[in-house]
Design a protein around this motif. Structure first.
Motif, short mmCIF file in Angstrom:
data_model
loop_
_atom_site.label_atom_id
_atom_site.label_comp_id
_atom_site.label_asym_id
_atom_site.label_seq_id
_atom_site.Cartn_x
_atom_site.Cartn_y
_atom_site.Cartn_z
N SER A 89 6.11 8.82 6.47
CA SER A 89 6.95 7.67 6.17
C SER A 89 7.73 7.85 4.88
O SER A 89 8.87 7.45 4.77
N PRO A 120 0.86 -1.19 0.00
CA PRO A 120 0.00 0.00 0.00
C PRO A 120 0.89 1.24 0.00
O PRO A 120 2.06 1.15 0.41
N SER A 121 0.35 2.36 -0.46
CA SER A 121 1.16 3.57 -0.47
C SER A 121 1.59 3.91 0.95
O SER A 121 0.90 3.59 1.90
N TYR A 122 2.70 4.54 1.06
CA TYR A 122 3.32 4.92 2.34
C TYR A 122 3.65 3.69 3.20
O TYR A 122 3.82 3.80 4.41
N GLY A 123 3.70 2.52 2.58
CA GLY A 123 3.91 1.32 3.37
C GLY A 123 5.30 0.71 3.22
O GLY A 123 5.74 -0.06 4.07
N ASP A 141 6.21 9.25 -1.77
CA ASP A 141 5.21 8.25 -2.14
C ASP A 141 3.85 8.94 -2.32
O ASP A 141 3.63 10.04 -1.86
N TYR A 142 2.95 8.29 -3.01
CA TYR A 142 1.59 8.81 -3.11
C TYR A 142 0.65 7.64 -3.38
O TYR A 142 1.07 6.56 -3.77
N GLU A 143 -0.63 7.90 -3.13
CA GLU A 143 -1.63 6.86 -3.35
C GLU A 143 -2.13 6.97 -4.78
O GLU A 143 -2.75 7.96 -5.16
N ASN A 153 -1.15 0.43 7.88
CA ASN A 153 -0.67 -0.09 6.59
C ASN A 153 0.11 -1.39 6.70
O ASN A 153 1.20 -1.50 6.13
N ASN A 165 8.56 1.95 3.11
CA ASN A 165 9.62 2.35 4.04
C ASN A 165 9.41 1.74 5.41
O ASN A 165 10.35 1.25 6.04
N LEU A 166 8.16 1.81 5.85
CA LEU A 166 7.86 1.30 7.19
C LEU A 166 8.13 -0.19 7.26
O LEU A 166 8.80 -0.67 8.18
N ARG A 191 -9.18 2.43 -3.67
CA ARG A 191 -9.07 1.82 -2.34
C ARG A 191 -10.10 2.35 -1.35
O ARG A 191 -10.14 1.92 -0.21
#
Lengths: 540, 406
Positions: B49, A398-401, B53-55, A436, A403-404, B34
């Motif tokens: 984070s 998923p986006s922003y996922g 990045d982007y959705e 996420n 790196n974490l 989503r």
């Protein structure tokens, strides 16, 4: 029955213990760490997550301040996968003592902590939610550090040098023969089996429990557990650590920590380190102080409140609480009490955990004839996942996922999870939508030998630690737990009770702040689990 | 004065209940999206984070506001999505397509054509040729669609030709909005007739700009802000004179009444919002006060009504259909959710399929209704209905104006 042996057994899987395990292992000493519950279950995860610059101690305790800034610099370098390399601010608001500023600036300079005063306009531009009653603001090199990841990364680093660890393994007896520790008796808290581990040196790194461990050897070690209560907010209120520029007191520090902000803390001396209860009064006190820094604080949603016990060491006749030293002490019980083969480390701060381990092991290692130098500051805790690997993995996460997940999983498990995501698209399902976390990551962590419950998975993935506090992931992960923990769960119940325990732990942090937006969320949880699923009512 | 950071605050109100995902017409039609909760409030927390990045599915939100309507906690979910989208385009201006540019800036094109002799006729001819030759697709506009034609006289021009009765003491200011002004000016003419019949003189103010709704969905938030500031100043000027502002387009009125404040959190926007009414909302108030011109319709010609999402998002029921029923019009609500057009959304080539899938329930109901005309307050909903059903459409104000003529 003797089942295991190690040259050194370290008791306590907190920051202090894992630091020592890594240090000893890197010096080539055979070491085993035991922890009665899951790793990082005590004070090391129940704190701000603040990587001190030392500025907080610059007036009262310059030695601590200097240690902090040195360790801060080292951890930013070796801990890239657990440190959030942000900066910090000290802010003075109307009503704060203006005379505190000069000695503080001087103290920082003398301790080697860089400060930069910024204009009110700049401060408000950088952190627009700060109070309009702001008077002065200084930048300092504070950072944020994730206690869970830092501790696990130390353990994994130690493991590369032969260090071993056992979770859910509780010390129940210290066996002394001829004035020396020969072995310890432990209980496996999952299987309930009891057995002995032989060792040459027993290290008591049990933090606030250190007094209890010392008692098992008939020794007196005055640790004063000091409870600190903290509030976690649903989102980042600032992007920098924000400290109140005044004499250190309760509710002074805001730390943006991943997706949340942590405000704390109180300091209450308590008799029992197991006491992590919190109350509305403590929350109210923190909120009142916090409002001084962020005036609209009450508009922000509180996720939960939690507490941990600082292991403050109190030399006989001294005070505990906020005035007790944040320094640490190494007790060689051979010297102090005539008991060979046992040492205690007590007190200290999370930020300086590495230095504490270094100094402690400098005393311990020569006892074993080991003269190797400490190398913990030279090597990264864990190798970082490469940018190329992360980039390639982006399409499955998923986006922003990415790196974490990459910093949580590390170079060994991250590629495995990416492979699962690639080959089995079903596992791309986001189990925890607030933080996420994909199904693939949960499945991978569940397979770790140290994972016995969904709560164990939570501590390593952040599953259930976001906005909905487990509403959706509890039921989803219960289904996975049923599949993956089947054998393990026989010791501790079925997947239904595991799910209930998981939710109960979430409730513990929610009940003291059950008002407003938090109450709405709680009502939904109750509606789903008690009404819709009837988790408490059904009897066979 | 700046209000508190409303959007931030409203993300905090999300209890992740997922009702918005359950009702989202886009999620239902296109599994790649989503869902409102994840794209808006949930991701709002996660930016730390990785800034770069982007959705990806953020672009699939149609801003239809069904999420806002259903949210039990009053979160402006769609607005959060639009703020996210704006952030994305601010960082990636090169990602704007030609279609984004055109569909968001129709007002510029309209002004330009007005200044050229025969500009509008030529543009309409150009569109016909372009559509016939399949050029729209190349620009990113759904080739299946017929673009709305420019009226040979915009409402602002027609207005000057209308002779309003002398001696009207009460005044309202009309906010025509782009679609009524340049594509469907007869709605504006009908509005003037209805208001005149009720004793109101209709004023126009040339300083009004496009409400900014197409700019917001296109990710041109700074431009939208400048439109908002200028429109709000005009509205408040009239508010000071106790002259209400009325719109016949429900997307425009939603923008003026709610979205400005949600997006930009300015006190004067919240102030202006109190002086803005949807036409039938205003007429209903008159009716409640016994001031509405009495009329009774005798024809039993059947109408079917489609309630635009942006009307439902205003939380005032369906004043048009209630009022028309009251005067004897044979009209029923289709009650079939979103039409799928959502302003300019359905005009984008890549959204066409989703848009038509969303509208299919409405199309079926209209086709099965046997109604001779579809009544709807929203211009682009009417375009979608015409495209999806071949039915004739009209604005409710036109139905009322006709009733007054009898």
């Amino acid at each position: 029955m003797v089942k295991d042996k190690a040259t050194v057994v370290v008791v306590g899987g907190g920051a202090t213990g894992v630091g020592i395990l890594r240090d000893l292992s890197m010096r080539g000493i055979d070491a085993l760490l035991i922890e009665k519950l899951d790793m990082v279950n005590g004070a090391s995860s129940r704190y701000h997550g603040l990587l001190h610059s030392g500025a907080r101690y610059a007036v009262r305790d310059q030695e601590a301040a200097k240690e902090c800034i040195e360790e801060n610099t080292i951890l930013r370098r070796i801990g890239k996968s657990c440190v959030e390399a942000i900066s910090g601010m000290f802010v003075q608001v109307e009503g704060d003592d203006p005379d505190f500023v000069d000695p503080w600036v001087k103290g920082c300079a003398e301790s080697g902590i860089k400060t930069r005063e910024m204009s009110k306009e700049e401060a408000l531009r950088l952190e627009p939610n700060l109070s309009r009653k702001l008077v002065r603001a200084f930048e300092v090199p504070d950072g944020a550090i994730d206690g869970f990841r830092m501790s696990w990364q130390n353990v994994l680093s130690a493991a590369r040098y032969g260090g071993r660890y056992k979770t859910y393994t509780e010390l129940i007896k210290i066996n002394v023969e001829g004035g020396a520790v020969k072995s310890i008796t432990v209980r496996d808290n999952v299987t309930k089996e009891e057995y002995d581990i032989e060792c040459e040196i027993l290290v008591n790194a049990a933090g606030p429990w250190a007094g209890k461990v010392a008692q098992m050897a008939g020794l007196d070690c005055s640790v004063s557990p000091s409870k600190g209560t903290l509030i976690a907010f649903n989102q980042r209120i600032s992007n920098r650590v924000v400290n109140r520029l005044r004499k250190p007191s309760n509710g002074d520090i805001f730390v943006p920590h991943g997706s949340i902000t942590i405000l704390g803390t109180s300091s209450i001396t308590i008799p029992d380190p197991e006491d992590t209860s919190t109350s509305w009064d403590e929350v109210e006190e923190l909120m009142k102080t916090g409002e001084g820094v962020f005036e609209h604080l009450r508009d922000y949603r509180i996720l939960r409140v939690f507490a941990g016990s600082r292991p403050l060491y109190v030399p006989k006749g001294a005070d505990g609480g906020r005035n007790a030293s944040r320094g640490f002490v190494t007790l060689d019980h051979e010297k102090e009490d005539g008991l060979k083969g046992m040492m205690t480390i007590c007190g200290g701060k999370f930020t300086t955990y590495r230095l504490m381990a270094e100094k402690f092991c400098d005393v311990l290692a020569p006892k074993l004839g080991n003269t190797a130098k400490c190398r913990t500051a030279e090597e990264d805790l864990v190798p970082a996942v490469s940018e190329a690997d992360k980039k390639a993995a982006r399409q499955y996460f998923p986006s922003y996922g990415v790196n974490l997940a990459a910093t949580r999983l590390g170079t060994d498990k991250f590629p495995e999870v990416v492979k699962t995501l690639k080959e089995n698209p079903e596992t791309r399902e986001v189990l925890c939508e607030c933080e996420n976390v994909t199904m693939a990551e949960v499945m991978r962590i569940a397979q770790e030998p140290t994972s016995h419950s969904v709560a164990d998975v939570r501590r390593r993935t952040r599953l259930g630690m976001g906005t909905c506090q487990g509403n959706y992931c509890a039921i989803r992960s219960a289904a996975i737990a049923n599949k993956l923990f089947k054998d393990k769960l026989e010791g501790c119940g079925d997947s239904l009770s595991d799910m209930k325990n998981f939710l109960q732990a979430r409730w513990k942090g929610i009940t003291p702040v059950m008002a407003g937006k938090t109450l709405r969320e709680a009502e939904m949880t109750r509606g789903m689990y008690e009404v819709l699923f009837n988790v408490n009512g059904g009897r066979r | 004065m700046e209000l508190e950071e409303r959007a931030r605050d409203s993300a905090d109100n999300c209890i992740a209940c997922t009702s918005c995902v359950a009702v989202c017409p886009v999620t239902k039609a296109n599994p790649d999206y989503r869902g409102p909760k994840l794209v808006g409030p949930a991701h709002n927390r996660m930016h730390f984070s990785d800034e770069s990045d982007y959705e990806d599915s953020l672009k699939l939100c149609s801003n239809c506001k069904n999420c806002d309507i259903t949210c039990p906690n009053g979160v402006s979910v769609a607005t959060l999505n639009m703020l996210e989208r704006a952030k994305y385009y601010k960082a990636h201006p090169e990602k704007h397509t030609q279609a984004d540019q055109m569909l968001s800036h129709n007002f510029q094109m309209a002004d330009m054509l007005k200044s050229i002799p025969f500009g509008r006729s030529c543009a309409n001819l150009g569109m016909s040729i372009g559509e016939a030759m399949g050029m729209m697709g190349a620009m990113g506009i759904a080739p299946q669609r017929k673009s709305p034609r420019f009226a040979t006289k915009y409402f602002r021009e027609l207005y000057k030709e209308i002779k309003q009765p002398e001696g009207l003491t009460k005044e309202v200011l009309f906010f025509p909005g782009c679609f009524i002004d340049v594509n469907d000016p007869e709605v504006g003419v009908a509005f003037v007739k209805v208001m005149n019949a009720n004793g109101y003189k209709v004023l126009m103010d040339d300083r009004f700009k496009c409400c900014g709704s197409p700019l917001v969905v296109g990710g041109y938030l700074d431009e939208a802000r400048s439109h908002a500031d200028s429109n709000v100043a005009v509205i408040n000027e009239y508010a000071a004179k106790n002259i209400p502002v009325i719109a016949c387009c429900t997307s425009c009125s939603l923008m003026l009444k709610a979205e400005y404040t949600e997006l930009f959190a300015q006190e004067e926007m919240a102030q202006a919002a109190k002086n803005v009414y949807d036409a039938f909302e205003f007429l209903t108030i008159l009716a409640d006060q016994g001031e509405l011109k009495k009329v009774q319709v005798s024809s039993d010609k059947k109408f079917i009504y489609h309630a635009p999402c942006h009307l439902r998002a205003q939380g005032m029921g369906m004043p048009a259909v209630d009022l028309l029923k009251e005067i004897g019009v044979n009209i029923d609500s289709a009650d079939a959710g979103c039409c799928g057009m959502s302003g300019s959304y359905g005009f984008h080539k890549e959204n066409y399929e989703t848009s038509m899938k969303i509208g299919s329930e409405l199309f079926d109901k209209i086709n099965a209704s046997g109604a001779h005309k579809v009544v709807c307050d929203c211009g682009t909903c009417r375009e979608q209905i015409k495209h999806g059903t071949n039915a004739k459409t009209t604005h409710p104000i036109q139905v009322l104006a006709k009733a007054y003529e009898q």
